[in-house]
Design a protein around this motif. Structure first.
Motif: not given
Ligand SMILES: Cc1ncc(COP(=O)(O)O)c(C=O)c1O
Length: 391
Positions: A40, A103, A127, A130, A177, A205, A208, A246
């Motif tokens: 993704g 993350s 995702y 979690y 996601n 979160d 998106y 990041r």
């Molecule tokens: C729903 C969701 N939250 C968090 C993340 C992680 O994001 P980040 O790159 O900001 O750590 C993703 C990554 O695919 C995601 O799909």
């Protein structure tokens, strides 16, 4: 005799599985000419002016630590942006923390809020991080399933059924996601009411949110009396194609942000200053890039969803994110077998729905953050594969 280092691993870590996405993509890495609808990640390179801001930060010798909370200039810009786009006001001095992606921010929120045995409700398919993140914080993950009949949004009634005296927190992710599900304001208001009634803290979160194609995106953080019980997480990875930088952030009540900061200061210290400088450029001058990318994703979404439905894999139209989630049950294959056989036969990589929790079984996650002409070839190959499986 081989030394059994395995026995040194903590019980909490031994109990968590490897990510189903990573396992699958280790196989893909070793293959040639694969079209990947897998990971993704935007196929766009970070817009040039954002990369230039990172280069300029290096040129100016911006190479040191920042405050644990992050650069004040970036926190101020985030406060302005979150107020403008989400109608939620935060004090940049005390209510915003810059983290290493959503993350890290998510992990900090879990660790700052969960006591051993606390139940944390989240909606599934979801995702991959979690449930393991909750378990690593010694909480108990409680999944509530999202159904295609509701376009993969979650209902307050379903959440209510999962609430027990041990419930502490609720995790929301819309657009979702892997399903692309979104929420209507009315249902979100019911969920907010439920959170207040059961005294739940909400972790939302929003990664998106800029990739919402239809309808208004509403954050639960902006609903009345929700700011004081909500941790709002957002980042730069998806909206600005900045996964490798990041960088992300958390907004919330000062006491919770301070608790998260105390973990962050001992584990991460601060996010990279170079990424913070790039993020400042993105949030101040990157809106047009995001809108341009979103329009391209919209065209790709329409093509891929149309193609799935035509080949007899029912697929709802995701109103947000860059994921299509077709149902493959009619082929008689499990989602893992479908993904594996498709990869072997036609060199198209998708993620089995089961990687996103048991409720994802029978589905496939296909990321359409891939060039349109590649998607066209991928769906041709998939149609050929489905025909062969059915014959
Ligand atoms: C729903 C969701 N939250 C968090 C993340 C992680 O994001 P980040 O790159 O900001 O750590 C993703 C990554 O695919 C995601 O799909």
């Amino acid at each position: 005799m081989e030394f059994e280092s395995q026995k040194f691993i903590s019980q909490a870590v031994s109990a968590i599985p490897r990510s189903g996405i990573r396992d699958f993509f280790d196989i893909v890495q070793g293959m040639k000419d694969v079209i990947s609808l897998g990971v993704g990640e935007p196929d766009f390179v970070t817009p040039w002016h954002i990369r230039e801001a990172a280069i300029y930060a290096l040129e100016r010798g911006r190479t040191g630590y920042t405050s644990n909370l992050g650069l004040l200039s970036l926190r101020e810009a985030i406060a302005t942006s979150v107020n403008k786009h989400f109608k939620a006001g935060y004090d940049p001095a005390r209510e915003i923390l810059i983290a290493v992606g959503v993350s890290e921010a998510m992990d900090l929120a879990f660790r700052a809020l969960i006591n051993p045995g606390d139940e944390v409700i989240y909606h599934e398919p979801c995702y991959v991080s979690y449930a393991p993140g909750i378990a690593l914080a010694h909480g108990v993950p409680v999944a509530v399933s999202c159904r295609p009949e509701h376009a993969f949004s979650v209902t307050a009634a379903a959440i209510e059924k999962a609430v027990t005296p041990k419930s502490k927190a609720l995790v929301l992710n819309f657009p979702t996601n892997p399903t692309g599900g979104t929420m209507e304001r009315g249902e979100l208001e019911k969920i907010a009411k439920l959170a207040r009634r059961h005294n739940l803290v909400v972790i939302t979160d929003e990664i998106y949110s800029e990739l919402t194609f239809e309808g208004e995106h509403v954050s639960i953080a902006a609903l009345p009396s929700m700011k004081e019980r909500t941790v709002f997480l957002h980042g730069f990875s998806k909206a600005y194609a900045m996964t490798g930088f990041r960088i992300g952030y958390a907004c919330g009540p000062a006491a919770i942000i301070d608790a998260m900061m105390r973990i962050h200061q001992y584990s991460m210290l601060c996010a990279s200053i170079i990424s913070q400088e790039a993020a400042l450029e993105a949030i101040q001058h990157g809106e047009a890039d995001t809108l341009e990318m979103r329009e391209q994703y919209r065209g790709r979404r329409n093509l891929i969803v149309g193609a799935f439905n035509e080949m007899g894999l029912p697929c709802h139209l995701p109103r947000g994110s860059f994921y299509a989630f077709p149902c493959i049950q009619s082929t008689g294959l499990s989602s893992k077998d479908f993904a594996r056989q498709l990869l072997e036969a036609e060199k198209v990589a998708c993620v089995p729905g089961s990687a996103f929790g048991p409720t994802g079984e029978g589905y496939l996650r296909c990321c359409f953050a891939t060039a349109l002409d590649r998607i066209e070839v991928a769906v041709e190959r998939m149609a050929r594969f489905v025909k062969k499986v059915r014959s």
